[in-house]
Design an enzyme around this catalytic site. Sequence first.
Site, mmCIF file in Angstrom:
data_model
loop_
_atom_site.group_PDB
_atom_site.id
_atom_site.type_symbol
_atom_site.label_atom_id
_atom_site.label_comp_id
_atom_site.label_asym_id
_atom_site.label_seq_id
_atom_site.Cartn_x
_atom_site.Cartn_y
_atom_site.Cartn_z
ATOM 1 N N ASP A 1 -14.389 24.581 35.046
ATOM 2 C CA ASP A 1 -14.005 25.823 35.456
ATOM 3 C C ASP A 1 -12.569 26.286 34.883
ATOM 4 O O ASP A 1 -12.269 27.282 34.889
ATOM 5 C CB ASP A 1 -13.689 26.176 37.019
ATOM 6 C CG ASP A 1 -12.789 25.425 37.694
ATOM 7 O OD1 ASP A 1 -12.784 24.066 37.461
ATOM 8 O OD2 ASP A 1 -12.059 25.949 38.296
ATOM 9 N N ASP B 1 -9.485 21.195 35.050
ATOM 10 C CA ASP B 1 -9.999 19.836 35.804
ATOM 11 C C ASP B 1 -11.247 19.770 35.399
ATOM 12 O O ASP B 1 -11.933 20.490 34.338
ATOM 13 C CB ASP B 1 -9.624 19.855 37.373
ATOM 14 C CG ASP B 1 -10.292 20.962 37.859
ATOM 15 O OD1 ASP B 1 -11.015 21.771 37.366
ATOM 16 O OD2 ASP B 1 -9.725 21.662 39.204
ATOM 17 N N TYR C 1 -12.842 26.650 45.950
ATOM 18 C CA TYR C 1 -13.503 27.924 45.785
ATOM 19 C C TYR C 1 -14.257 28.439 47.395
ATOM 20 O O TYR C 1 -15.393 28.671 47.199
ATOM 21 C CB TYR C 1 -14.617 27.741 44.923
ATOM 22 C CG TYR C 1 -13.938 27.888 43.191
ATOM 23 C CD1 TYR C 1 -13.367 29.033 42.820
ATOM 24 C CD2 TYR C 1 -13.672 26.775 42.629
ATOM 25 C CE1 TYR C 1 -12.735 29.118 41.643
ATOM 26 C CE2 TYR C 1 -12.951 26.651 41.293
ATOM 27 C CZ TYR C 1 -12.603 27.790 40.815
ATOM 28 O OH TYR C 1 -12.012 27.844 39.391
ATOM 29 N N GLU D 1 -2.480 27.606 34.383
ATOM 30 C CA GLU D 1 -3.622 27.229 34.393
ATOM 31 C C GLU D 1 -4.500 28.339 33.838
ATOM 32 O O GLU D 1 -4.271 29.487 34.337
ATOM 33 C CB GLU D 1 -4.157 26.534 35.811
ATOM 34 C CG GLU D 1 -5.285 25.944 35.752
ATOM 35 C CD GLU D 1 -5.889 25.045 36.847
ATOM 36 O OE1 GLU D 1 -6.535 23.902 36.601
ATOM 37 O OE2 GLU D 1 -5.309 25.302 37.982
#
Length: 529
Positions: A92, A95, A244, A491
């Site tokens: 995603d 990571d 999430y 990120e």
Amino acid sequence: MTVRYHRHKQCRHSLLLLLLIIIIFSAALDSVSSETDVGGFDYGDALSKSLLYFEAQRSGRLPYNQRVTWRDHSGLTDGLEQGVDLVGGYHDAGDHVKFGLPMAFTVTMLSWSVIEYGDSLASTGELSHALEAIKWGTDYFIKAHTSPNVLWAEVGDGDTDHYCWQRPEDMTTSRRAFKIDENNPGSDIAGETAAALAAASIVFRSTNPHYSHLLLHHAQQLFEFGDKYRGKYDESLKVVKSYYASVSGYMDELLWGATWLYRATDNEHYMTYVVDMAHQLGGLSWAMSEFSWDVKFAGVQLLASMLLKEEKHKQHSKVLQQYKSKADHYLCSILNKNINGTNVQRTPAGLLYVRQWNNMQYVSTASFLLTIYSDHLRKSNTDLKCHQGTVTPEGMLGFAKSQIDYILGSNPMETSYLVGYGPKYPTKVHHRGASIASFKEHKGFIGCTQGYDNWYGRSEPNPSVLVGALVGGPDHRDDFDDRRDNYVQTEACTYNTAPLVGVFARLIELEEEQKLEEEDVSLVATYKR
């Protein structure tokens, strides 16, 4: 002589009338151009780069035509421990966990981009890359949906994954897989995955009908499963809650899934669901100011409101009009045209600002919905009516363009937040694979904490450029700190970039439209002389 005189006078009157029409038409074109003037940015280049990003995020065995060459195969035993093949899909962000909910939203947005702007993507030569990006995700969802009422929702564990700083090719972290089923429901992830597969089935309908039918079959099964066995996936799978969590619940995803299934099938069953369940599932009660991987209400409301113009939906007009009212609220809040403090905040330089962490995801989704709806209004020759005034379709597209231009470099930092685009962009993106020497060049194993020791804290730019990644972006003052440990800002996520594909494609169309307009104006000017 008299007849000739009257004919001459008639001719003069006709010429004057023609010139007047031409001048008015020319002024109108100038007005449109001023609202959506294109200049300074290469949207074609930005589009190409954005699609490259998805290749950098691939998990699994990479194909022969992989263009991001600093990546290699990874996660080749995913699912093995549970006796299921879960190789493939996308990481995603920075990571290596494969989170199903944001991955599905990414694929839905990529598919929607192709559905709306496939011709533009084809004209730039990028359609095939967009289809590959979608199929990389849908192939994985087919694998993950191992039976009608089972969906593997996650591979990897965020806690152990974050403990290590490694390339995906070196992973030593847990690759345990987690599923939802009848006893552990997850209507939100089932609904979003159904939406992704239904939208993708529309994309592949003409080029790969068998595959399209397969996607639709899985979509229908997943929707039925999610609707029958209701529950939040983060209650069933506690492992996702810190990463999430489904804050909005599952009601929006059920409406979202049904809406996309209606678009894919034209089956009145799904239309009836969207209408009859509108109140119960919150479609008419939630007035939103964000659209994201978690909150889909604005997307449902916008898609539903676009059905109003169709005669066959006349019987549902009352409910669809209520959906439209909520969609208008979202769009007006983005455009700063609402009252009672419901407008979305902006930075001093005009960037939409929803929240501190990864704010650019909300900018890209808002720009996408504005773009889609501006086209809808333009085709129906109507404007958006807000409490604080009326906005034309050109004005809506113009604002979306202003957000995209900010992303590409028209901002106080004079930097592009789309990595790899323009002369200046973030070079220390919070991304494990890009921040460590490429596996292709440095095949020596890099251990779990070795990456933290030798690579994470470096002041030098990442060895590999994460081309096409849209990072989290600046704070509420337009400030940005390009540091690897500043994950709030540096990120990037797949669902940040996915909506940009459609917006870039539309802005390329806009450039072509304005070129034609300029040619028309030039012809008018020549005629005037």
